[in-house]
Design an enzyme around this catalytic site. Structure first.
Site, PDB file in Angstrom:
ATOM      1  N   SER A 290       0.830  -1.202   0.000  1.00 57.52           N
ATOM      2  CA  SER A 290       0.000   0.000   0.000  1.00 57.52           C
ATOM      3  C   SER A 290       0.862   1.248   0.000  1.00 57.52           C
ATOM      4  O   SER A 290       1.970   1.258   0.557  1.00 57.52           O
ATOM      5  CB  SER A 290      -0.905   0.004   1.237  1.00 57.52           C
ATOM      6  OG  SER A 290      -1.533   1.258   1.414  1.00 57.52           O
TER       7      SER A 290
ATOM      8  N   TYR B 293      -2.390  -0.206  10.012  1.00 55.24           N
ATOM      9  CA  TYR B 293      -2.570  -0.784   8.669  1.00 55.24           C
ATOM     10  C   TYR B 293      -1.283  -0.651   7.858  1.00 55.24           C
ATOM     11  O   TYR B 293      -0.795  -1.616   7.258  1.00 55.24           O
ATOM     12  CB  TYR B 293      -3.727  -0.095   7.951  1.00 55.24           C
ATOM     13  CG  TYR B 293      -3.819  -0.433   6.481  1.00 55.24           C
ATOM     14  CD1 TYR B 293      -4.196  -1.710   6.079  1.00 55.24           C
ATOM     15  CD2 TYR B 293      -3.509   0.507   5.501  1.00 55.24           C
ATOM     16  CE1 TYR B 293      -4.264  -2.040   4.730  1.00 55.24           C
ATOM     17  CE2 TYR B 293      -3.577   0.194   4.153  1.00 55.24           C
ATOM     18  CZ  TYR B 293      -3.955  -1.083   3.769  1.00 55.24           C
ATOM     19  OH  TYR B 293      -4.024  -1.411   2.449  1.00 55.24           O
TER      20      TYR B 293
END
Length: 346
Positions: free
Chosen positions: A130, A155
């Site tokens: 990501s 995350y």
């Protein structure tokens, strides 16, 4: 690619379902895995799956990737040629509310996949990282050569951990791995927890939209078809060992092992307010705007440097925001109109 037997994890998800569709249409045999959890609209996930189930060459298994025994049995039975691992617990903000879910899915789950690839060798493991890994980095555009040691959310930390875990397995067991740092993917069949979906729903219902950092944000919005094209082109291009790699030259995107990391983004950041204006245009309706301060875990700007990926695959994302949002709105209006009709007919 017709003789490929490919595992796609997260196949009921936004990116996973579209990648699986593209592989199936190219003649591949695809096995899909997803736990179809309730993080967002389960009906949307089932409707994505219905598209895949039209193909005889698609098989679906509902399971958690952190279930080591089930994943091991699946690999043992299927003997995959390659793996596209897109299953994960997504969402920066949700990671503050439910941190252990991120450890279970993104760390333990990825470990299950790596171990299965070790025991049942494959030609290539592509996995989702990501743009969130860039965290406190302020060098723009974001480059895979940049330091990513300061994540701003759990995350992001789990995605950085995935890259490190993949490197160790590439080095120890010669598993070719490629990590893909996705940059704000949007388009038809997208995630309801993402800004475009949230904004469209609120505007159509006459509710206000929350605009963080008072609108002073930029995102490298990347249309789903461009993401899928990049993944498909990368699949046969497994990285090799690189004996010329020099540890004295910091290059986190490369290694002596068969390991690579790439940004996969539009390379053309857009002001959030321009993004909203384009959405208003396609919806034919103005948004009621509620300006908010920056949220914890967010960053003001993302911008992908993608030259190494473009040089490798010979493709550069080409879908403009105007075209991409237009296609999303067309899908959104049609999809939810049909869902309303279907619910009334039951």
């Amino acid at each position: 690619m017709k003789n490929q037997h490919i595992l796609v994890t997260g196949c009921a998800g936004f990116i996973g379902s579209q990648v699986a569709l593209r592989l199936l249409s190219a003649g591949c045999t695809v096995v899909g895995v997803d736990n179809v959890n309730h993080y967002y609209d389960v009906q949307l996930k089932h409707d994505r799956l219905d598209q895949l189930l039209h193909y005889e060459s698609f098989t679906f298994h509902q399971m958690d990737i952190e279930d080591r025994e089930s994943i091991e049995n699946l690999f043992s039975t299927e003997q995959f040629t390659s793996v596209i691992h897109l299953a994960a617990q997504a969402g920066v903000r949700y990671s503050k509310e439910n941190p252990f879910q991120y450890i279970n899915s993104n760390i333990v789950g990825f470990m299950s996949i790596l171990e299965a690839c070790r025991k049942h060798p494959i030609s290539h493991l592509l996995y989702a990282s990501s743009s969130s890994v860039y965290g406190a980095n302020t060098n723009l555009p974001f480059s895979v050569n940049d330091n990513v040691d300061h994540p701003l959310s759990l995350y992001a930390a789990t995605k950085k951990a995935n890259e490190l875990m993949a490197h160790s397995y590439s080095h120890l067991y010669n598993i070719p791995t490629t990590g893909l740092r996705f940059f704000t993917v949007y388009g038809p069949w997208g995630r309801p927890d993402m800004a475009l979906f949230i904004f469209a729903k609120a505007i159509m219902e006459g509710r206000s939209i929350d605009i963080y950092n008072n609108g002073l944000m930029m995102r490298d919005f990347t249309y789903i078809d461009d993401i899928v094209e990049g993944i498909i082109r990368l699949l046969p291009l497994a990285p090799d060992n690189n004996p010329l790699w020099d540890s004295s030259i910091s290059d986190p995107g490369n290694s002596m092992a068969p390991y690579k990391v790439y940004n996969i983004g539009n390379n053309n950041p857009v002001q959030l307010m321009d993004f909203i204006t384009t959405l208003e245009h396609h919806l034919g309706k103005k948004a009621k705007k509620n300006y908010m301060p920056m949220q914890d875990g967010d960053v003001p700007e993302t911008y992908a440097e993608i030259n190494s990926l473009v040089d490798l695959i010979g493709y550069r994302p080409k879908t403009s925001i105007d075209i991409g949002i237009g296609k999303f709105v067309d899908w959104y209006v049609h999809y939810y109109a049909n869902r309303v009709v279907a619910s009334k007919s039951v």
